[in-house]
Enzyme design. Structure first.
Site, mmCIF file in Angstrom:
data_model
loop_
_atom_site.group_PDB
_atom_site.id
_atom_site.type_symbol
_atom_site.label_atom_id
_atom_site.label_comp_id
_atom_site.label_asym_id
_atom_site.label_seq_id
_atom_site.Cartn_x
_atom_site.Cartn_y
_atom_site.Cartn_z
ATOM 1 N N ASP A 1 0.845 -1.192 0.000
ATOM 2 C CA ASP A 1 0.000 0.000 0.000
ATOM 3 C C ASP A 1 0.885 1.248 0.000
ATOM 4 O O ASP A 1 1.527 1.558 0.998
ATOM 5 C CB ASP A 1 -0.900 -0.013 1.241
ATOM 6 C CG ASP A 1 -2.123 0.870 1.098
ATOM 7 O OD1 ASP A 1 -2.103 1.759 0.238
ATOM 8 O OD2 ASP A 1 -3.097 0.665 1.836
ATOM 9 N N ASP A 2 0.961 1.933 -1.140
ATOM 10 C CA ASP A 2 1.749 3.164 -1.289
ATOM 11 C C ASP A 2 3.254 2.931 -1.246
ATOM 12 O O ASP A 2 4.020 3.875 -0.994
ATOM 13 C CB ASP A 2 1.376 4.195 -0.213
ATOM 14 C CG ASP A 2 0.026 4.843 -0.439
ATOM 15 O OD1 ASP A 2 -0.698 4.422 -1.369
ATOM 16 O OD2 ASP A 2 -0.322 5.770 0.316
ATOM 17 N N HIS B 1 -10.920 -2.538 0.333
ATOM 18 C CA HIS B 1 -11.030 -1.229 -0.316
ATOM 19 C C HIS B 1 -11.835 -1.230 -1.613
ATOM 20 O O HIS B 1 -11.655 -0.357 -2.464
ATOM 21 C CB HIS B 1 -9.638 -0.651 -0.566
ATOM 22 C CG HIS B 1 -9.517 0.795 -0.134
ATOM 23 N ND1 HIS B 1 -10.427 1.421 0.685
ATOM 24 C CD2 HIS B 1 -8.579 1.739 -0.431
ATOM 25 C CE1 HIS B 1 -10.064 2.676 0.883
ATOM 26 N NE2 HIS B 1 -8.951 2.898 0.226
ATOM 27 N N ASP C 1 0.087 -0.936 -4.921
ATOM 28 C CA ASP C 1 -1.145 -0.511 -5.589
ATOM 29 C C ASP C 1 -0.998 0.783 -6.367
ATOM 30 O O ASP C 1 -1.838 1.108 -7.214
ATOM 31 C CB ASP C 1 -2.302 -0.396 -4.579
ATOM 32 C CG ASP C 1 -2.035 0.596 -3.448
ATOM 33 O OD1 ASP C 1 -0.897 1.069 -3.312
ATOM 34 O OD2 ASP C 1 -2.989 0.872 -2.692
ATOM 35 N N ASN C 2 0.044 1.547 -6.109
ATOM 36 C CA ASN C 2 0.339 2.786 -6.834
ATOM 37 C C ASN C 2 1.727 3.234 -6.423
ATOM 38 O O ASN C 2 2.406 2.571 -5.622
ATOM 39 C CB ASN C 2 -0.700 3.882 -6.536
ATOM 40 C CG ASN C 2 -1.090 3.994 -5.080
ATOM 41 O OD1 ASN C 2 -2.210 3.635 -4.695
ATOM 42 N ND2 ASN C 2 -0.175 4.442 -4.228
ATOM 43 N N CYS D 1 -5.412 3.845 -4.673
ATOM 44 C CA CYS D 1 -5.756 2.558 -4.084
ATOM 45 C C CYS D 1 -6.940 1.815 -4.705
ATOM 46 O O CYS D 1 -6.773 0.781 -5.366
ATOM 47 C CB CYS D 1 -6.008 2.760 -2.598
ATOM 48 S SG CYS D 1 -7.004 4.225 -2.229
#
Length: 519
Positions: free
Chosen positions: A36-37, A139, A285-286, A76
């Site tokens: 995540d990030d 999410h 995710d990014n 996300c």
């Protein structure tokens, strides 16, 4: 590999690369590790100076790295929806058209979620008798009809949203943590997170759950594990025994503990004797959230970060690991996207890929086992409902540019800190369709030196890419936008299972409103 050799390979029939599968009576286990990030530059393998990701780096050394791996969105929720469906957010509905070209996601006041009509990867794998588990952040919608067990997963431990809070329970409830279809408690109240110190044992729990899932399922048949810890997302946290051990502060602590989780999962596979029959994919995710400053990560040489369609927003780590099948220490320069996971895993497992809809992901098993193979394919980079850029081969063409809105810059929010480039990192959505901005993204991965529009190279590549965009838009049928409506009454007031815990809260009266997305 010299360029002549490379382009000869590109002339190989595309069907040879897309066709072919190792389907056997014993399909492999599949683990997707989605951080995540986490930024491309956060891995020691990609040059992070502190070298504090030994287990992830070992995964890369024993497997295949994909330096040109893209997410399907620069944040996300739409990114995760596209990975699991193999389809762009504009097709699967994970966008909003309330304000054109703005990112949208699933906060707890969102009304929508992943549509029933979409086929998710665990649903596709069910026909091959896979047992699918989700451990970590979901999410994709938190109302009952959108939860993981309604969309192919057999088990779940984690939360439907990020670990934001703590909240009062009066205007906003705290986020619940679920076991399967019912809540076990709430963040901050029952599952402690100390935001001031950056301490929580949630990652430790996610690691333990993953190891137990592998121990439980390894002898029963093929499994799919979607492991999505979120401690690297600000506000970052780590377990007490990890806190303060990194050279990179709180963010580094979170990365270090997640890396230990990768090592524990691989060790569990080896202990159970299924490592040679398990495919692992590792990514994020990014891009890193540069807006989080020292509580965020690094995108290495790439421009900007999360929320943008510059390389730093959508270029992510990409590692495939499958001992004895994927050549160790190999590199594929194939341009890939997370959406390829849907088609490639289905191909490997012998599962059916839906034929009644457009699937944007490609089945690229042959590119994993023959890393020298490449095909030219376009990658479309969207921000909300607006096509911002397209990449094909070495070239990336910006049709629109947009970084951080002016009003947010005034408040100290910046998605491109220290990286402002005139006419590119524009603070308002800027239309370049009449005169696109073109980069050779392999020569200039930082998007610093746009090609002159007066050159033959520019004219040739822009003409070709404009045709790619025209073809894409001609067959595009947008899905119904699922992220348009918000309502405070749908927040986590009374999740399933709250009665047994005495944690139900009376919701306010329903009052739907159009969500406001400001960037």
């Amino acid at each position: 590999m010299d360029r002549v050799r490379r382009y000869r390979l590109l002339l190989l029939p595309i069907l040879f690369i897309l066709k072919g599968s190792p389907v056997t009576a014993d399909p492999p286990n599949v683990i997707i590790m989605l951080m995540d990030d986490m930024g491309w530059g956060d891995l020691g393998w990609n040059g992070e100076p502190s070298r504090e990701t030994p287990n992830i780096d070992r995964l890369a050394a024993e497997g295949l790295t994909v330096p040109h791996m893209y997410t399907a969105a620069p944040l996300c929720s739409p990114s995760r929806a596209s990975l699991l469906t193999g389809r762009l957010p504009i097709r699967n509905g994970f966008y909003s058209d309330n304000t054109h070209g703005m990112n949208a996601y699933t906060p707890q006041e969102i009304v929508g979620g992943i549509p029933d009509e979409e086929v998710l990867l665990p649903e596709a794998l069910a026909a091959r008798n896979y047992t699918s588990g989700l451990i970590g952040k979901w999410h994709l919608g938190h109302r009952d009809q959108y939860l993981p067990l309604k969309h192919g997963f057999h088990s779940w431990f984690g939360a439907p949203n990020c670990h934001f809070g703590p909240y009062s329970g009066i205007t906003t409830p705290n986020i619940p943590v679920f076991r399967d279809d019912h809540m076990l408690g709430r963040y901050y109240k029952d599952f402690a997170i100390d935001k001031n110190k950056g301490v929580s044992n949630m990652t430790e729990l996610f690691i333990q759950e993953a190891v137990e899932f592998i121990e439980r399922e390894s002898s029963k048949g093929p499994f799919f594990l979607f492991w999505t810890p979120d401690s690297i997302h600000a506000p970052t946290y780590s377990s007490p025994h990890v806190r303060g051990t990194s050279r990179r502060g709180r963010y580094g602590d979170a990365v270090k503990e997640t890396d230990a989780g990768v090592g524990a999962i691989v060790e569990a596979l080896r202990t159970q004797g299924v490592d040679n029959n398990t495919l692992i994919f590792f990514s994020s995710d990014n891009g890193a959230a540069l807006v989080s400053k020292e509580d965020g990560g690094s995108n290495g040489p790439f421009l900007c970060g999360k929320q943008t369609t510059f390389e730093g927003g959508m270029r992510a780590p990409g590692i495939f690991w499958w001992p004895g099948v994927i050549p160790a220490g190999s590199v594929s320069y194939q341009v890939m996207t997370h959406m390829d996971l849907f088609s490639t895993v289905a191909q490997i497992a012998g599962a059916e890929i839906p034929s009644d809809r457009i699937i944007d992901g490609l089945p690229l098993y042959n590119s994993l086992v023959h890393p020298e193979l490449e095909i030219l394919r376009p990658v479309f980079l969207y921000r909300g409902d607006r096509l911002m850029a397209v990449r094909k081969g070495s070239y990336k063409m910006h049709l629109w540019t947009f970084s951080t809105p002016t009003d947010e810059l005034a408040r100290g929010i910046n998605f491109c800190p220290g990286e402002e480039i005139p006419n590119l990192t524009t603070p308002i959505p800027t239309n370049h369709t009449g005169q696109p901005i073109l980069f050779n993204i392999e020569v200039d991965p930082g998007e610093k030196y746009p090609l002159s529009r007066f050159t033959q190279e520019y004219s040739k590549q822009v003409t070709e890419l404009q045709q790619v965009v025209s073809d894409h838009e001609a067959q595009l049928v947008p899905g119904e936008p699922m992220l348009n409506w918000c309502d405070n009454a749908v927040m986590h007031w009374s999740p399933p299972g709250c009665e047994a815990l005495g944690e139900c809260i009376s919701p306010p009266e329903s009052n739907p409103y159009l969500c406001f997305w400001d960037h």
